[in-house]
Design a protein around this motif. Structure first.
Motif, mmCIF file in Angstrom:
data_model
loop_
_atom_site.group_PDB
_atom_site.id
_atom_site.type_symbol
_atom_site.label_atom_id
_atom_site.label_comp_id
_atom_site.label_asym_id
_atom_site.label_seq_id
_atom_site.Cartn_x
_atom_site.Cartn_y
_atom_site.Cartn_z
ATOM 1 N N LEU A 1 0.865 -1.175 0.000
ATOM 2 C CA LEU A 1 0.000 0.000 0.000
ATOM 3 C C LEU A 1 0.901 1.225 0.000
ATOM 4 O O LEU A 1 1.523 1.558 1.011
ATOM 5 N N ALA A 2 0.991 1.874 -1.150
ATOM 6 C CA ALA A 2 1.796 3.077 -1.286
ATOM 7 C C ALA A 2 0.875 4.287 -1.262
ATOM 8 O O ALA A 2 -0.191 4.272 -1.880
ATOM 9 N N ASP A 3 1.304 5.340 -0.562
ATOM 10 C CA ASP A 3 0.459 6.523 -0.429
ATOM 11 C C ASP A 3 1.341 7.745 -0.187
ATOM 12 O O ASP A 3 1.787 7.987 0.937
ATOM 13 N N VAL A 4 1.610 8.503 -1.238
ATOM 14 C CA VAL A 4 2.416 9.724 -1.110
ATOM 15 C C VAL A 4 1.526 10.962 -1.154
ATOM 16 O O VAL A 4 2.026 12.070 -1.330
ATOM 17 N N GLY A 5 0.208 10.770 -0.952
ATOM 18 C CA GLY A 5 -0.722 11.880 -1.081
ATOM 19 C C GLY A 5 -1.622 12.099 0.117
ATOM 20 O O GLY A 5 -2.713 12.642 -0.027
#
Length: 264
Positions: free
Chosen positions: A121-125
């Protein structure tokens, strides 16, 4: 989603200050994730500058890479998805609903997050969130520089997942892949509604190299250290605010953003 071409991929990597990985691995994903959070700010300035939020690959690339700006979740995670795809990762867009302070869920397509290679789970926002991707295959707590995170099945058992930060539910994640166009309604709501936190005033924030965070909220410059110490400085003039945008976020403005729906 079609991957970025090599020239645009290299330009995006230069924006992050990260070398091109030899191959897509969990380690290279972690490096890219951290580099994105440090280099590309979470910012909602377009809402308060009267700029349209356009969710196309060209518009997102142009804003993040060419113009050196940031964006909100729909832009940041869409851009990151394009980069990861170009580097050989398998990326799916997921929709989430964010828990408010009252414990209620937000609107559908409230948030865009990424599932990478079927596991991460990637989340840069999401602003002040994980420094590194979370492991969707890990049922227990996961330690991150930002705190302790947990991904668990949602209580009603309909297949959704909940993401918790230090024991508090942050957002509820659907596992069905979506297309970027699916998020247009959520983005429109966040950019226009008086009920959206994004329309109440400008904010710009990024992770710092030492693990802290620098945030400019309206005219207040907030510095948070890696151990949680926080200082606030009120900027007295427009020139000081513009200088802070330029110094801390690399954003050059010829005018200041004006709150769309000011806080009472």
């Amino acid at each position: 989603m079609e991957p970025l071409d090599p020239a645009r991929t290299d330009a995006y990597l230069r924006r992050l200050g990260v070398a091109r990985p030899a191959r897509p691995t969990a380690g290279s994903l972690r490096e890219l994730h951290l580099g994105h959070l440090r280099a590309v700010p979470f910012e909602n300035l377009s809402i308060h500058l009267g700029e349209d939020l356009v969710l196309t690959r060209d518009a997102v690339f142009g804003k993040i890479v060419t113009a050196g700006r940031g964006g909100i979740c729909y832009e940041l995670n869409a851009g990151f998805a394009e980069l990861l795809g170009a580097l050989g990762h398998r990326v799916e867009l997921l929709q989430a609903r964010v828990y408010g302070k009252d414990g209620a869920l937000g609107v559908p397509y409230d948030h865009l997050a990424l599932r990478v290679d079927g596991r991460w789970l990637a989340d840069v926002g999401f602003g002040d969130h994980t420094a590194y991707p979370l492991d969707l295959d890990e049922p227990g707590e996961q330690k991150d520089p930002a705190g302790v995170f947990l991904v668990r099945p949602a209580p009603d058992g309909d297949g959704d997942l909940e993401v918790l930060h230090d024991g508090v539910p942050v957002y509820r994640l659907e596992t069905r892949p979506r297309a970027l166009a699916d998020f247009l309604t959520g983005a429109w709501w966040h950019c226009t509604s008086p009920e959206s936190g994004f329309t109440k005033g400008p904010v710009c924030s990024r992770l710092t190299a030492d693990g802290g965070r620098i945030t400019l909220r309206d005219h207040t410059l907030i510095t948070t250290s890696a151990d949680g110490d926080r200082t606030e400085e009120e900027l007295a003039t427009e020139d000081e605010v513009r200088a802070a945008y330029r110094t801390w976020f690399g954003i050059v403005l010829d005018r200041l953003p004006v709150p769309l729906h000011p806080r009472p």
